[in-house]
Design a protein around this motif. Structure first.
Motif, PDB file in Angstrom:
ATOM      1  N   HIS A  44       0.848  -1.253  -0.324  1.00 40.21           N
ATOM      2  CA  HIS A  44      -0.582  -0.064   0.046  1.00 40.21           C
ATOM      3  C   HIS A  44       0.657   1.269  -0.008  1.00 40.21           C
ATOM      4  CE1 HIS A  44      -3.690  -2.188   2.167  1.00 40.21           C
ATOM      5  NE2 HIS A  44      -3.621  -2.520   0.246  1.00 40.21           N
ATOM      6  N   ALA A  45       2.129   1.124   0.458  1.00 36.47           N
ATOM      7  CA  ALA A  45       2.869   2.545   0.999  1.00 36.47           C
ATOM      8  C   ALA A  45       3.903   2.574  -0.223  1.00 36.47           C
ATOM      9  CB  ALA A  45       3.983   2.257   1.919  1.00 36.47           C
ATOM     10  N   LEU A  46       4.714   1.964  -0.496  1.00 34.17           N
ATOM     11  CA  LEU A  46       6.088   1.736  -1.626  1.00 34.17           C
ATOM     12  C   LEU A  46       4.927   1.459  -2.670  1.00 34.17           C
ATOM     13  CD1 LEU A  46       6.880   1.950   0.914  1.00 34.17           C
ATOM     14  CD2 LEU A  46       9.302   0.218  -0.044  1.00 34.17           C
ATOM     15  N   ILE A  47       4.390   0.703  -2.957  1.00 35.89           N
ATOM     16  CA  ILE A  47       4.335   0.090  -4.921  1.00 35.89           C
ATOM     17  C   ILE A  47       2.981   0.819  -4.880  1.00 35.89           C
ATOM     18  CG2 ILE A  47       3.041  -1.967  -5.729  1.00 35.89           C
ATOM     19  CD1 ILE A  47       4.572  -3.778  -4.377  1.00 35.89           C
ATOM     20  N   ARG A  56      -1.439  12.469   3.408  1.00 33.85           N
ATOM     21  CA  ARG A  56      -1.098  12.754   2.222  1.00 33.85           C
ATOM     22  C   ARG A  56       0.020  11.194   1.097  1.00 33.85           C
ATOM     23  NH1 ARG A  56       4.076  17.039   4.452  1.00 33.85           N
ATOM     24  NH2 ARG A  56       2.734  18.048   5.408  1.00 33.85           N
ATOM     25  N   PRO A  57       0.414  11.330   0.182  1.00 37.30           N
ATOM     26  CA  PRO A  57       0.320  10.143  -0.099  1.00 37.30           C
ATOM     27  C   PRO A  57       2.278   9.779   0.898  1.00 37.30           C
ATOM     28  CG  PRO A  57       0.192  11.700  -1.753  1.00 37.30           C
ATOM     29  CD  PRO A  57       0.083  12.931  -1.014  1.00 37.30           C
ATOM     30  N   SER A  58       1.544   8.096   0.586  1.00 36.83           N
ATOM     31  CA  SER A  58       3.059   7.549   1.375  1.00 36.83           C
ATOM     32  C   SER A  58       4.053   8.062   1.030  1.00 36.83           C
ATOM     33  CB  SER A  58       2.948   6.338   1.678  1.00 36.83           C
ATOM     34  OG  SER A  58       1.652   5.411   1.559  1.00 36.83           O
ATOM     35  N   ARG A  59       4.219   7.955  -0.526  1.00 34.77           N
ATOM     36  CA  ARG A  59       6.077   8.934  -0.581  1.00 34.77           C
ATOM     37  C   ARG A  59       6.353  10.246  -0.254  1.00 34.77           C
ATOM     38  NH1 ARG A  59       4.726   5.945  -5.907  1.00 34.77           N
ATOM     39  NH2 ARG A  59       4.788   3.805  -5.788  1.00 34.77           N
ATOM     40  N   GLU A  60       4.886  10.562  -0.147  1.00 27.38           N
ATOM     41  CA  GLU A  60       5.383  12.351   0.425  1.00 27.38           C
ATOM     42  C   GLU A  60       5.237  11.861   1.623  1.00 27.38           C
ATOM     43  OE1 GLU A  60       2.869  14.848  -2.016  1.00 27.38           O
ATOM     44  OE2 GLU A  60       3.271  13.459  -3.410  1.00 27.38           O
ATOM     45  N   CYS A  61       4.555  11.144   2.418  1.00 28.46           N
ATOM     46  CA  CYS A  61       4.858  11.250   3.798  1.00 28.46           C
ATOM     47  C   CYS A  61       6.470  11.973   5.007  1.00 28.46           C
ATOM     48  CB  CYS A  61       4.870  10.278   4.877  1.00 28.46           C
ATOM     49  SG  CYS A  61       3.898  10.152   6.589  1.00 28.46           S
ATOM     50  N   GLU A  71      16.373   3.335   6.393  1.00 24.14           N
ATOM     51  CA  GLU A  71      17.297   2.309   7.253  1.00 24.14           C
ATOM     52  C   GLU A  71      16.902   1.224   5.852  1.00 24.14           C
ATOM     53  OE1 GLU A  71      18.073  -0.674   9.060  1.00 24.14           O
ATOM     54  OE2 GLU A  71      17.735   0.734   9.634  1.00 24.14           O
ATOM     55  N   PHE A  72      16.534   1.695   4.760  1.00 25.84           N
ATOM     56  CA  PHE A  72      16.996   1.234   3.530  1.00 25.84           C
ATOM     57  C   PHE A  72      17.234   1.363   2.261  1.00 25.84           C
ATOM     58  CE2 PHE A  72      13.268  -1.203   6.329  1.00 25.84           C
ATOM     59  CZ  PHE A  72      13.832  -2.095   5.834  1.00 25.84           C
ATOM     60  N   GLY A  73      17.492   2.775   2.344  1.00 29.94           N
ATOM     61  CA  GLY A  73      18.417   3.513   1.278  1.00 29.94           C
ATOM     62  C   GLY A  73      17.266   4.145   0.506  1.00 29.94           C
ATOM     63  N   GLY A  74      15.855   4.015   1.090  1.00 27.39           N
ATOM     64  CA  GLY A  74      15.049   4.620   0.237  1.00 27.39           C
ATOM     65  C   GLY A  74      13.657   4.123   0.022  1.00 27.39           C
ATOM     66  N   GLN A  75      12.925   4.251  -0.690  1.00 25.59           N
ATOM     67  CA  GLN A  75      11.031   3.749  -0.769  1.00 25.59           C
ATOM     68  C   GLN A  75      11.527   2.894  -2.086  1.00 25.59           C
ATOM     69  OE1 GLN A  75       7.800   5.899   0.496  1.00 25.59           O
ATOM     70  NE2 GLN A  75       9.238   7.595   0.681  1.00 25.59           N
ATOM     71  N   SER A  76      11.613   1.768  -2.252  1.00 26.31           N
ATOM     72  CA  SER A  76      12.526   1.209  -3.564  1.00 26.31           C
ATOM     73  C   SER A  76      10.999  -0.166  -3.294  1.00 26.31           C
ATOM     74  CB  SER A  76      13.507  -0.056  -3.265  1.00 26.31           C
ATOM     75  OG  SER A  76      14.138  -1.178  -3.660  1.00 26.31           O
ATOM     76  N   SER A  78      10.898  -2.212  -5.872  1.00 27.38           N
ATOM     77  CA  SER A  78      11.430  -3.876  -6.202  1.00 27.38           C
ATOM     78  C   SER A  78      11.763  -4.250  -4.753  1.00 27.38           C
ATOM     79  CB  SER A  78      13.495  -3.561  -7.381  1.00 27.38           C
ATOM     80  OG  SER A  78      13.745  -3.360  -6.175  1.00 27.38           O
ATOM     81  N   LEU A  79      11.920  -4.182  -3.829  1.00 25.51           N
ATOM     82  CA  LEU A  79      12.026  -4.481  -2.357  1.00 25.51           C
ATOM     83  C   LEU A  79      11.153  -4.992  -2.061  1.00 25.51           C
ATOM     84  CD1 LEU A  79      13.697  -4.971   0.111  1.00 25.51           C
ATOM     85  CD2 LEU A  79      13.810  -2.976   0.772  1.00 25.51           C
ATOM     86  N   ALA A  80      10.667  -4.480  -1.993  1.00 25.99           N
ATOM     87  CA  ALA A  80       8.056  -3.798  -1.595  1.00 25.99           C
ATOM     88  C   ALA A  80       8.537  -5.292  -2.358  1.00 25.99           C
ATOM     89  CB  ALA A  80       7.352  -2.777  -2.050  1.00 25.99           C
ATOM     90  N   ARG A  81       8.862  -5.840  -3.519  1.00 28.27           N
ATOM     91  CA  ARG A  81       7.560  -6.983  -3.969  1.00 28.27           C
ATOM     92  C   ARG A  81       8.590  -7.806  -3.707  1.00 28.27           C
ATOM     93  NH1 ARG A  81       3.970  -5.333  -8.024  1.00 28.27           N
ATOM     94  NH2 ARG A  81       4.358  -3.132  -8.956  1.00 28.27           N
ATOM     95  N   GLU A  82       9.957  -7.753  -3.317  1.00 29.50           N
ATOM     96  CA  GLU A  82      10.549  -8.901  -2.914  1.00 29.50           C
ATOM     97  C   GLU A  82       9.993  -9.546  -1.793  1.00 29.50           C
ATOM     98  OE1 GLU A  82      15.227 -10.570  -1.762  1.00 29.50           O
ATOM     99  OE2 GLU A  82      14.603  -8.488  -1.783  1.00 29.50           O
ATOM    100  N   MET A  83       9.726  -8.110  -0.433  1.00 35.44           N
ATOM    101  CA  MET A  83       8.895  -8.613   0.236  1.00 35.44           C
ATOM    102  C   MET A  83       7.712  -9.143   0.596  1.00 35.44           C
ATOM    103  SD  MET A  83      11.026  -8.680   2.849  1.00 35.44           S
ATOM    104  CE  MET A  83      10.047  -7.586   4.374  1.00 35.44           C
ATOM    105  N   MET A  84       6.667  -8.562  -0.296  1.00 40.10           N
ATOM    106  CA  MET A  84       5.417  -8.757  -0.355  1.00 40.10           C
ATOM    107  C   MET A  84       5.331 -11.003  -0.800  1.00 40.10           C
ATOM    108  SD  MET A  84       3.768  -6.044  -2.621  1.00 40.10           S
ATOM    109  CE  MET A  84       2.579  -7.134  -3.136  1.00 40.10           C
ATOM    110  N   ARG A  85       6.241 -10.992  -1.905  1.00 39.90           N
ATOM    111  CA  ARG A  85       6.062 -12.209  -2.316  1.00 39.90           C
ATOM    112  C   ARG A  85       6.920 -13.291  -1.466  1.00 39.90           C
ATOM    113  NH1 ARG A  85      10.931 -15.390  -3.212  1.00 39.90           N
ATOM    114  NH2 ARG A  85      12.302 -14.090  -2.725  1.00 39.90           N
ATOM    115  N   LEU A  86       7.961 -13.398  -0.707  1.00 36.57           N
ATOM    116  CA  LEU A  86       8.486 -13.931   0.702  1.00 36.57           C
ATOM    117  C   LEU A  86       7.071 -14.243   1.694  1.00 36.57           C
ATOM    118  CD1 LEU A  86      11.788 -12.098   1.407  1.00 36.57           C
ATOM    119  CD2 LEU A  86      11.796 -14.937  -0.116  1.00 36.57           C
TER     120      LEU A  86
END
Length: 311
Positions: A44-47, A56-61, A71-76, A78-86
């Motif tokens: 919901h936030a990163l994708i 505010r939209p999550s990327r502008e919060c 912590e993660f060097g940005g709102q990635s 690709s990382l979000a999709r990997e986390m969802m898959r796992l």
């Protein structure tokens, strides 16, 4: 950076059970941060860049930006999709039977792997940026909550929130706007049968998963919370070892809600200002009588266990 475990108060239970107002009020306690349904944060936030509770939209919060940047060097994405898959590979309702055996739990830990490590980093960053002692997570899903208990550096406490299944079914059947998404006009709905079956399954699963940890588990009926907020708050604060915290009440029944940074959840998470805690009994007059009887029949064993009237 604080290396002590992150204390997480996880609200488990079926949706439409009052978790939003409960968590919003807990978020007003000094040292508590209410994050909403954090199981959906990657999607919901990163994708999808849905609205944060601050509007505010999550990327502008101004809150979630520093959490992910630091912590993660940005709102990635690709990382979000990997986390969802796992997450889908080992922390869904169908994985609950595995979680009930020692061998199955080891399989889940191995399968989730990086998901558990990054989830620990996420909750640690939430605590750091918010300056809180307790992170309140209203994800409600039993399987995600149990997986959260496997995360290194997380001290999990579980609040099992129960609401009369007929009230929940009535709420699920209503058409409710979904203001935080450009793709969906209304929130997902369930039939009375779907709601009742899920109410049975999730409540039974929650008891099975945490019955061995009575010191870290508290069951609370939503109706009791509304009837006696002070006693309920005291019990919740005791669960997380925060008995000395000041209660978020103005008088006996009123709370004042500030702006929150909830990542996902019921549209009521956007509410601010003075709110009176009061019972919602609309279902008793407006719910179809046949649907009431159907839900009562389908939930009968747990209905009696949780001391709800049969009529």
């Amino acid at each position: 950076m604080d290396s002590s475990p992150v204390k997480v108060l996880y609200v488990a239970g079926l949706g439409r059970s009052g978790s939003t107002i409960l968590a919003n009020t807990l978020g007003q306690v000094d040292g508590f941060f209410s994050g909403g349904e954090l199981n959906f944060i990657w999607k919901h936030a990163l994708i999808e860049n849905r609205l944060c509770g601050c509007g505010r939209p999550s990327r502008e919060c101004p809150f979630w930006g520093p959490v992910f940047d630091g912590e993660f060097g940005g709102q990635s994405e690709s990382l979000a999709r990997e986390m969802m898959r796992l997450q889908y590979s080992g922390a869904r309702t169908r994985h609950i039977p595995l979680m009930l055996t020692e061998g199955g739990r080891e399989k889940i830990r191995t399968r989730l792997g990086k998901f558990l490590d990054n989830t620990g980093r996420l909750y640690g960053a939430i605590r750091s940026v918010s300056g809180s002692r307790v992170v309140v997570d209203t994800s409600k899903e039993p399987a995600y909550g149990y997986a959260l208990g496997m995360v290194p550096g997380v001290d999990l406490r579980v609040l099992h929130l129960v609401r009369d299944p007929r009230a929940a079914a009535y709420s699920w059947a209503k058409k409710k706007p979904q203001p935080d998404s450009a793709d969906r006009e209304f929130m997902h709905r369930k039939t009375p049968t779907q709601s009742a079956v899920l109410w049975d399954a999730w409540n039974a699963a929650i008891e099975a998963l945490w019955r061995r940890s009575p010191d870290k588990y508290l069951r609370l009926r939503y109706e009791d919370f509304i009837a006696d907020p002070r006693t309920s708050f005291e019990a919740m604060l005791k669960l997380v070892g925060e008995e000395g915290a000041e209660l978020p009440l103005v008088g006996d029944r009123e709370v004042k809600l500030g702006i929150s940074h909830t990542a996902s959840g019921n549209p009521n998470r956007f509410d601010t200002g003075a709110v009176e805690l009061k019972q919602d009994q609309a279902w008793t007059e407006r719910m179809n009588g046949r649907d009431q009887k159907l839900v009562t029949a389908l939930t009968l064993p747990l209905l009696a266990r949780y001391h709800y009237p049969l009529t």
